[in-house]
Design a protein around this motif. Sequence first.
Motif, PDB file in Angstrom:
ATOM      1  N   LEU A   1      -7.663  -2.817  10.965  1.00 34.64           N
ATOM      2  CA  LEU A   1      -6.780  -2.965   9.805  1.00 34.64           C
ATOM      3  C   LEU A   1      -5.975  -1.685   9.638  1.00 34.64           C
ATOM      4  O   LEU A   1      -6.526  -0.596   9.601  1.00 34.64           O
ATOM      5  N   VAL A   2      -4.659  -1.837   9.530  1.00 35.95           N
ATOM      6  CA  VAL A   2      -3.786  -0.666   9.412  1.00 35.95           C
ATOM      7  C   VAL A   2      -3.056  -0.736   8.069  1.00 35.95           C
ATOM      8  O   VAL A   2      -2.183  -1.575   7.876  1.00 35.95           O
ATOM      9  N   ASN A   3      -3.456   0.140   7.130  1.00 34.80           N
ATOM     10  CA  ASN A   3      -2.799   0.156   5.818  1.00 34.80           C
ATOM     11  C   ASN A   3      -1.765   1.263   5.699  1.00 34.80           C
ATOM     12  O   ASN A   3      -1.015   1.305   4.731  1.00 34.80           O
ATOM     13  N   ALA A   4      -1.783   2.192   6.637  1.00 35.86           N
ATOM     14  CA  ALA A   4      -0.844   3.314   6.573  1.00 35.86           C
ATOM     15  C   ALA A   4      -0.405   3.644   7.990  1.00 35.86           C
ATOM     16  O   ALA A   4      -1.172   3.454   8.936  1.00 35.86           O
TER      17      ALA A   4
ATOM     18  N   PHE B   1       0.852  -1.202   0.000  1.00 35.98           N
ATOM     19  CA  PHE B   1       0.000   0.000   0.000  1.00 35.98           C
ATOM     20  C   PHE B   1       0.881   1.243   0.000  1.00 35.98           C
ATOM     21  O   PHE B   1       1.891   1.290   0.693  1.00 35.98           O
ATOM     22  N   ALA B   2       0.486   2.249  -0.772  1.00 36.62           N
ATOM     23  CA  ALA B   2       1.222   3.514  -0.750  1.00 36.62           C
ATOM     24  C   ALA B   2       0.247   4.629  -1.074  1.00 36.62           C
ATOM     25  O   ALA B   2      -0.778   4.404  -1.718  1.00 36.62           O
ATOM     26  N   GLY B   3       0.568   5.839  -0.619  1.00 37.93           N
ATOM     27  CA  GLY B   3      -0.285   6.987  -0.937  1.00 37.93           C
ATOM     28  C   GLY B   3       0.189   7.631  -2.234  1.00 37.93           C
ATOM     29  O   GLY B   3       1.393   7.756  -2.457  1.00 37.93           O
ATOM     30  N   ILE B   4      -0.756   8.013  -3.087  1.00 35.42           N
ATOM     31  CA  ILE B   4      -0.400   8.772  -4.295  1.00 35.42           C
ATOM     32  C   ILE B   4      -1.105  10.126  -4.201  1.00 35.42           C
ATOM     33  O   ILE B   4      -2.321  10.176  -4.023  1.00 35.42           O
TER      34      ILE B   4
ATOM     35  N   ARG C   1      -5.052   6.388  -1.209  1.00 37.41           N
ATOM     36  CA  ARG C   1      -4.286   5.257  -0.685  1.00 37.41           C
ATOM     37  C   ARG C   1      -4.506   4.129  -1.679  1.00 37.41           C
ATOM     38  O   ARG C   1      -5.640   3.737  -1.928  1.00 37.41           O
ATOM     39  N   CYS C   2      -3.432   3.643  -2.278  1.00 39.30           N
ATOM     40  CA  CYS C   2      -3.568   2.638  -3.341  1.00 39.30           C
ATOM     41  C   CYS C   2      -2.977   1.312  -2.904  1.00 39.30           C
ATOM     42  O   CYS C   2      -1.982   1.271  -2.184  1.00 39.30           O
TER      43      CYS C   2
ATOM     44  N   PRO D   1       5.916   2.995   0.819  1.00 37.43           N
ATOM     45  CA  PRO D   1       5.012   1.839   0.734  1.00 37.43           C
ATOM     46  C   PRO D   1       4.956   1.105   2.072  1.00 37.43           C
ATOM     47  O   PRO D   1       5.941   1.062   2.800  1.00 37.43           O
ATOM     48  N   SER D   2       3.786   0.565   2.394  1.00 32.49           N
ATOM     49  CA  SER D   2       3.693  -0.264   3.606  1.00 32.49           C
ATOM     50  C   SER D   2       2.757  -1.430   3.290  1.00 32.49           C
ATOM     51  O   SER D   2       2.155  -1.458   2.228  1.00 32.49           O
ATOM     52  N   VAL D   3       2.654  -2.368   4.197  1.00 24.28           N
ATOM     53  CA  VAL D   3       1.749  -3.497   3.974  1.00 24.28           C
ATOM     54  C   VAL D   3       0.599  -3.391   4.983  1.00 24.28           C
ATOM     55  O   VAL D   3       0.596  -2.508   5.824  1.00 24.28           O
TER      56      VAL D   3
END
Length: 596
Positions: A382-385, A295-298, A338-339, A367-369
């Motif tokens: 759930l933690v995406n960022a 996951f990463a922010g664009i 967040r993609c 990027p993170s998972v």
Amino acid sequence: MDKIRNFCIIAHIDHGKSTLADRLLQFTDTVSEREMQDQLLDDMDLERERGITIKSHAIQMEYDFGGGKYILNLIDTPGHVDFSYEVSRSIAACEGALLIVDASQGIEAQTISNLYLALENDLEIIPVLNKIDLPGAMPEEVADQIVDLIGCNRDDIIHASGKEGIGIEEILKAIIEKIPAPKGDPAEPLQAMIFDSVFNSYRGIEVYFRVFNGSIKKGDKVKFVNTGKVYDADEIGVLKLNQESTNEINAGNVGYLISGIKVAKEVKVGDTITHVDNPTKDAIMGFEDVKPMVFAGIYPVETSEYEELRASMEKLQLNDASLVWEPETSVALGFGFRCGFLGMLHMEIVQERLEREFDMTVITTVPSVEFHAIQSDGGIILVNAPSEMPEPNTISHIEEPFIRAQIITKSDYIGAVIALCMDKRGAIKNQVYLTSDRVELTFELPLSEIVFDFFDRLKTISRGYASLDYELIGFRKSNMVKLDIMLNGDKVDALSAIVHREKAYEWGKRLCEKLRELLPRQMFEIAIQAAIGTKVIARESVRALRKNVLAKCYGGDITRKRKLLEKQKKGKKRMRQVGNVEIPQEAFMAVLKLEN
């Protein structure tokens, strides 16, 4: 229908799929000499530059064999582990597959992974040994590997060379004789599956489908089962080099549909198309939803371009069904998305495509998972960022995703590969010698450790020989912490990361050093700090630019000089309180390059 064959080409990256597809198209006179160019089906600039296939491409060929004219629908697929979702979609629309193995490289991880995908769908496999003209080719040894892998006879393996055009006729003969004709009943209600879609700025969304039962005619009223939308089939046709419109497409065939669809969300890959008047009873089991790994922010560079970026993302998602995104905001960067991506290469490609195809300049965050924060009462967040991470006192522990990685390498590099995986907190589970000098290693690794540069480093230490394939195996308890980066005491959420506690100090120190090099000097001092919670674990300073205020003092008492310096110091202090730090794009990318 017994004159139709639907097949795809599967292989590891760089084993010569696209070149072989070129030869098949030439041999069947699908393209004229004038239209011919290398990697004909890879129509994106990016694919040509990097020499990889990113999208699967469908094309129809006609071939005279044994006194009859056969229709061959070929779907060329990508070979990189990040694009396996594209491969699964192509396989679902076919009855057979050409399994291509490079005679000089042998069987690699992605070959095996794609082969299992094909076998799960009961496809007929035709093994092809490619690049036999190379001086380093080992046809006998690699043929043994293929026999061991799929249990075929040695005589079934076709020796070919895409470059020299050797064995192309044998391949076409095998496709017609071995791959079964599509099953289906043209008299039944229409049942067709969407396996791809493309955005055309003049005609709306073009839908690529495979008909399983029934037939579709131009002008029919059709319904997409999952979304429930109804359209007119304004134009239908087959996919030659250029689209050719026809009046009817029958069961077993592959074609395209244009009905002026404007909204990207209305087309779901894996959906079923049927008639409005005489609908089919059961929808086709489509593809499973894609599971993003990274996951990463664009974010747009200019906040005013947010809506434009949203429109670009929607169009891109049409063409790349494995891209998942949702809006988010960041204190440092404003509004963005967040993609979810399938891997780092996928993320890189999406960023490049946004810049090239849609003229968008974007900033990508670290990027993170996806982590699971387990609350004291057993609830899961759930933690995406990193910004979504709850305070440590409100949760009992954090779980991170683990993967099972299969690495195939030459036996000379086993030590280096094991050392790399151990460094990434991995555990070795299995080691199997495929031949005397090729070994398959199985590891269990945390996903967060391999998203950055694992693939690149693996290729470097094995001189390009090692190949990687991985699958998610679940979540496990881990000692993860949120590392914040602060500039002058303000947290910059776009630079935060979730890291393992043992690596946090080293990570924070190196990131601070890197940022000190990248941040431009201001008129005031900038303090760069890395902190876990409230505890600062590393600090660097970017010194202020200072005017020489003593230049006008000739001689005289030291107190005059001190007075001027004190005055300057006060000004700097005040400036620091009101000044804000401009962060260049390179600073956000610094984290990715830490390992180098």
